[in-house]
Design a protein around this motif. Structure first.
Motif, PDB file in Angstrom:
ATOM      1  N   LYS A 198       0.898  -1.218  -0.067  1.00 49.70           N
ATOM      2  CA  LYS A 198       0.117  -0.026   0.060  1.00 49.70           C
ATOM      3  C   LYS A 198       0.743   1.301   0.046  1.00 49.70           C
ATOM      4  CE  LYS A 198      -4.058  -1.906   2.576  1.00 49.70           C
ATOM      5  NZ  LYS A 198      -5.123  -1.450   1.445  1.00 49.70           N
ATOM      6  N   GLN A 199       2.018   1.341   0.800  1.00 49.98           N
ATOM      7  CA  GLN A 199       2.668   2.415   0.779  1.00 49.98           C
ATOM      8  C   GLN A 199       3.481   2.765  -0.602  1.00 49.98           C
ATOM      9  OE1 GLN A 199       5.084   1.215   4.254  1.00 49.98           O
ATOM     10  NE2 GLN A 199       4.094   2.602   5.730  1.00 49.98           N
ATOM     11  N   ALA A 200       3.712   1.613  -1.191  1.00 49.32           N
ATOM     12  CA  ALA A 200       4.503   1.855  -2.441  1.00 49.32           C
ATOM     13  C   ALA A 200       3.510   2.353  -3.493  1.00 49.32           C
ATOM     14  CB  ALA A 200       5.015   0.369  -3.074  1.00 49.32           C
ATOM     15  N   ALA A 201       2.238   1.823  -3.492  1.00 51.06           N
ATOM     16  CA  ALA A 201       1.340   2.326  -4.278  1.00 51.06           C
ATOM     17  C   ALA A 201       0.996   3.896  -4.092  1.00 51.06           C
ATOM     18  CB  ALA A 201      -0.103   1.728  -4.226  1.00 51.06           C
ATOM     19  N   LEU A 202       0.960   4.377  -2.968  1.00 51.25           N
ATOM     20  CA  LEU A 202       0.596   5.627  -2.477  1.00 51.25           C
ATOM     21  C   LEU A 202       1.938   6.787  -2.990  1.00 51.25           C
ATOM     22  CD1 LEU A 202      -0.448   5.424   1.217  1.00 51.25           C
ATOM     23  CD2 LEU A 202      -1.776   6.459  -0.794  1.00 51.25           C
ATOM     24  N   LYS A 203       3.029   6.084  -2.874  1.00 51.49           N
ATOM     25  CA  LYS A 203       4.345   6.910  -3.127  1.00 51.49           C
ATOM     26  C   LYS A 203       4.461   6.862  -4.783  1.00 51.49           C
ATOM     27  CE  LYS A 203       6.911   6.167   0.772  1.00 51.49           C
ATOM     28  NZ  LYS A 203       8.316   5.357   1.505  1.00 51.49           N
ATOM     29  N   SER A 204       3.791   6.008  -5.445  1.00 53.86           N
ATOM     30  CA  SER A 204       4.071   5.950  -6.928  1.00 53.86           C
ATOM     31  C   SER A 204       2.702   6.653  -7.768  1.00 53.86           C
ATOM     32  CB  SER A 204       3.954   4.434  -7.450  1.00 53.86           C
ATOM     33  OG  SER A 204       5.289   3.977  -6.860  1.00 53.86           O
ATOM     34  N   ALA A 205       1.903   7.272  -7.167  1.00 56.17           N
ATOM     35  CA  ALA A 205       0.731   7.706  -7.678  1.00 56.17           C
ATOM     36  C   ALA A 205       0.946   9.430  -7.641  1.00 56.17           C
ATOM     37  CB  ALA A 205      -0.470   7.300  -7.186  1.00 56.17           C
ATOM     38  N   LYS A 206       0.296  10.258  -8.579  1.00 56.59           N
ATOM     39  CA  LYS A 206       0.416  11.639  -8.577  1.00 56.59           C
ATOM     40  C   LYS A 206      -0.906  11.927  -7.430  1.00 56.59           C
ATOM     41  CE  LYS A 206      -0.411  15.858 -11.230  1.00 56.59           C
ATOM     42  NZ  LYS A 206      -0.565  16.150 -12.940  1.00 56.59           N
ATOM     43  N   THR A 207      -1.911  11.451  -7.596  1.00 56.42           N
ATOM     44  CA  THR A 207      -3.169  11.919  -7.116  1.00 56.42           C
ATOM     45  C   THR A 207      -3.498  10.439  -6.221  1.00 56.42           C
ATOM     46  OG1 THR A 207      -4.118  13.105  -8.639  1.00 56.42           O
ATOM     47  CG2 THR A 207      -5.625  12.590  -6.984  1.00 56.42           C
ATOM     48  N   LYS A 208      -3.650  10.660  -4.854  1.00 52.79           N
ATOM     49  CA  LYS A 208      -3.931   9.487  -4.017  1.00 52.79           C
ATOM     50  C   LYS A 208      -5.512   9.636  -3.427  1.00 52.79           C
ATOM     51  CE  LYS A 208       0.830  10.195  -2.925  1.00 52.79           C
ATOM     52  NZ  LYS A 208       1.116  10.971  -3.831  1.00 52.79           N
ATOM     53  N   ILE A 209      -5.972   8.529  -3.601  1.00 49.49           N
ATOM     54  CA  ILE A 209      -7.564   8.446  -3.516  1.00 49.49           C
ATOM     55  C   ILE A 209      -7.880   7.427  -2.544  1.00 49.49           C
ATOM     56  CG2 ILE A 209     -10.022   8.491  -4.384  1.00 49.49           C
ATOM     57  CD1 ILE A 209      -8.621   9.436  -7.045  1.00 49.49           C
ATOM     58  N   LEU A 210      -8.507   7.768  -1.461  1.00 47.16           N
ATOM     59  CA  LEU A 210      -9.012   6.954  -0.293  1.00 47.16           C
ATOM     60  C   LEU A 210     -10.312   6.450  -0.551  1.00 47.16           C
ATOM     61  CD1 LEU A 210      -8.197   5.349   2.764  1.00 47.16           C
ATOM     62  CD2 LEU A 210      -8.944   7.596   3.744  1.00 47.16           C
ATOM     63  N   THR A 211     -10.873   5.326  -0.661  1.00 46.96           N
ATOM     64  CA  THR A 211     -11.987   4.784  -0.860  1.00 46.96           C
ATOM     65  C   THR A 211     -12.570   4.033   0.192  1.00 46.96           C
ATOM     66  OG1 THR A 211     -11.317   2.991  -2.344  1.00 46.96           O
ATOM     67  CG2 THR A 211     -11.857   5.185  -3.447  1.00 46.96           C
ATOM     68  N   VAL A 212     -13.396   4.510   1.108  1.00 42.77           N
ATOM     69  CA  VAL A 212     -13.947   4.041   2.328  1.00 42.77           C
ATOM     70  C   VAL A 212     -15.186   4.113   2.682  1.00 42.77           C
ATOM     71  CG1 VAL A 212     -11.462   3.596   3.439  1.00 42.77           C
ATOM     72  CG2 VAL A 212     -12.858   5.478   3.983  1.00 42.77           C
ATOM     73  N   ASP A 213     -15.902   3.126   3.225  1.00 42.62           N
ATOM     74  CA  ASP A 213     -17.483   3.513   3.659  1.00 42.62           C
ATOM     75  C   ASP A 213     -17.144   4.222   5.182  1.00 42.62           C
ATOM     76  OD1 ASP A 213     -18.258   1.263   5.923  1.00 42.62           O
ATOM     77  OD2 ASP A 213     -17.253   0.197   4.401  1.00 42.62           O
ATOM     78  N   SER A 214     -18.371   4.564   5.407  1.00 41.81           N
ATOM     79  CA  SER A 214     -18.417   5.700   6.677  1.00 41.81           C
ATOM     80  C   SER A 214     -17.792   4.936   7.896  1.00 41.81           C
ATOM     81  CB  SER A 214     -19.717   6.429   6.642  1.00 41.81           C
ATOM     82  OG  SER A 214     -20.537   5.435   6.834  1.00 41.81           O
ATOM     83  N   SER A 215     -18.269   3.655   7.905  1.00 43.45           N
ATOM     84  CA  SER A 215     -18.175   3.045   9.024  1.00 43.45           C
ATOM     85  C   SER A 215     -16.573   2.635   9.556  1.00 43.45           C
ATOM     86  CB  SER A 215     -18.593   1.147   8.980  1.00 43.45           C
ATOM     87  OG  SER A 215     -18.049   0.705   8.153  1.00 43.45           O
ATOM     88  N   LYS A 216     -15.677   2.951   8.561  1.00 45.64           N
ATOM     89  CA  LYS A 216     -14.161   3.223   8.728  1.00 45.64           C
ATOM     90  C   LYS A 216     -13.729   4.069   9.727  1.00 45.64           C
ATOM     91  CE  LYS A 216     -14.093  -0.931   6.370  1.00 45.64           C
ATOM     92  NZ  LYS A 216     -15.370  -1.017   5.758  1.00 45.64           N
ATOM     93  N   PHE A 217     -14.433   5.142   9.631  1.00 46.94           N
ATOM     94  CA  PHE A 217     -13.936   6.342  10.222  1.00 46.94           C
ATOM     95  C   PHE A 217     -13.851   6.287  11.890  1.00 46.94           C
ATOM     96  CE2 PHE A 217     -14.993   7.834   6.051  1.00 46.94           C
ATOM     97  CZ  PHE A 217     -13.931   8.729   5.788  1.00 46.94           C
ATOM     98  N   GLY A 218     -12.924   6.664  12.523  1.00 47.12           N
ATOM     99  CA  GLY A 218     -12.701   6.197  13.905  1.00 47.12           C
ATOM    100  C   GLY A 218     -12.403   5.093  14.539  1.00 47.12           C
ATOM    101  N   VAL A 219     -12.037   4.195  13.516  1.00 47.41           N
ATOM    102  CA  VAL A 219     -11.783   2.694  13.606  1.00 47.41           C
ATOM    103  C   VAL A 219     -10.295   2.674  13.507  1.00 47.41           C
ATOM    104  CG1 VAL A 219     -11.773   0.160  12.961  1.00 47.41           C
ATOM    105  CG2 VAL A 219     -13.893   1.779  12.869  1.00 47.41           C
ATOM    106  N   ILE A 220      -9.668   1.825  14.595  1.00 44.54           N
ATOM    107  CA  ILE A 220      -8.042   1.646  14.252  1.00 44.54           C
ATOM    108  C   ILE A 220      -7.901  -0.015  14.160  1.00 44.54           C
ATOM    109  CG2 ILE A 220      -6.029   1.709  15.527  1.00 44.54           C
ATOM    110  CD1 ILE A 220      -7.690   4.068  17.150  1.00 44.54           C
ATOM    111  N   LYS A 221      -7.100  -0.190  13.269  1.00 42.28           N
ATOM    112  CA  LYS A 221      -6.758  -1.712  12.946  1.00 42.28           C
ATOM    113  C   LYS A 221      -5.123  -1.523  13.337  1.00 42.28           C
ATOM    114  CE  LYS A 221     -10.659  -3.168  11.829  1.00 42.28           C
ATOM    115  NZ  LYS A 221     -11.494  -4.312  12.619  1.00 42.28           N
ATOM    116  N   THR A 222      -4.706  -2.966  13.202  1.00 44.44           N
ATOM    117  CA  THR A 222      -3.228  -3.310  13.759  1.00 44.44           C
ATOM    118  C   THR A 222      -2.323  -2.557  12.844  1.00 44.44           C
ATOM    119  OG1 THR A 222      -4.148  -5.420  14.684  1.00 44.44           O
ATOM    120  CG2 THR A 222      -1.822  -5.132  14.521  1.00 44.44           C
ATOM    121  N   ALA A 223      -2.545  -2.690  11.718  1.00 39.03           N
ATOM    122  CA  ALA A 223      -1.263  -2.535  10.982  1.00 39.03           C
ATOM    123  C   ALA A 223      -1.395  -1.040  10.319  1.00 39.03           C
ATOM    124  CB  ALA A 223      -1.072  -3.213   9.618  1.00 39.03           C
TER     125      ALA A 223
END
Length: 258
Positions: A198-223
């Protein structure tokens, strides 16, 4: 692969991809149609899936508390299929002809691949089996697969060689998925093996777009793999809280609510 292992993998596939056809499962597991139907009937009796003609769909109210079932190895949050379809459709509408894209793994990003118009010529670098399955059928999509070890729980291919391929590719846009989005602790995923890709994908793109449904906000996962301010655009559904609308606005990110 014995029956226990197969059912466990089928359950994991439904948690990544909400709707699966019997044909897909036959190709995946190389067993008889009768065997697959028996497996699906068992999952249906346990209230995990709903049988539909030619396949099955993950039930929103699927039981996640029965730890006695050996194939329920995680208590993953049930997917919000309609919201993810709308997010995927909006994300696909941002794609322009002749762009090079990176599409991350996930059920939301699968809808992005599905909604790319047939007539739009694009090059797509991906590392998810479900993403590849969607784009290879589009005559104007030119896929690049960053392959490697296959993780059946996320349908992801991962390897150092694949990461190097991503690093050597320059993309106009990267569509990235996540399992958690926190203002303080960043953007996260349950699996450490996803992080470097994921980090490599972010560094290789001009425009970085986060696509998440609303249930993911305020949530913390391990990695952890990124801070929210590393993205340029966020696409989510209308149930996003006012708190996170304000956070995204203060960070200067473009927000699309569908």
């Amino acid at each position: 692969m014995d029956r226990h292992q197969r059912i466990k993998q089928i359950t994991n596939l439904f948690q990544v991809k909400n709707v699966i056809s019997i044909k897909e499962l036959l190709k995946q597991f190389n067993v008889s149609e009768m065997t697959i139907r028996r497996d699906l009937n068992l999952l249906s009796k346990d209230n995990i899936i709903e049988l539909i003609p030619g396949g099955a769909i993950l039930k929103i109210e699927a039981a996640t508390e029965n730890e006695e079932e050996p194939y329920l190895i995680t208590h993953a949050e049930m997917k919000r299929t309609r919201e993810k379809m709308r997010i995927g459709k909006k994300a696909a509408s941002l794609i322009e002809s002749n762009e090079t894209l990176i599409i991350d793994i996930g059920s939301t990003t699968e809808h992005i691949a599905r909604f790319i118009p047939e007539q739009v010529p694009v090059t797509i670098l991906c590392y998810g089996m479900n993403i590849l399955a969607e784009i290879h059928r589009k005559k104007n999509c030119h896929p690049i697969l960053a392959g490697g070890y296959y993780h059946s729980d996320t349908l992801m291919f991962e390897s150092q060689e694949g990461i190097q391929l991503i690093k050597k590719t320059r993309a106009d846009k990267a569509f990235i998925s996540a399992a958690g989005v926190s203002e303080e602790l960043g953007v996260t995923t349950p699996n450490h093996y996803e992080v470097v890709t994921k980090q490599a994908a972010l560094k290789s793109a001009k425009t970085k777009i986060l696509t998440v449904d609303s249930s993911k906000f305020g949530v913390i996962k391990t990695a952890y793999f990124a801070n929210l301010n590393e993205f340029d655009i966020v696409i989510t559904d209308s149930e996003i809280s006012e708190e996170y609308r304000d956070i995204i606005d203060k960070l200067g990110l473009e927000l699309y609510v569908v």
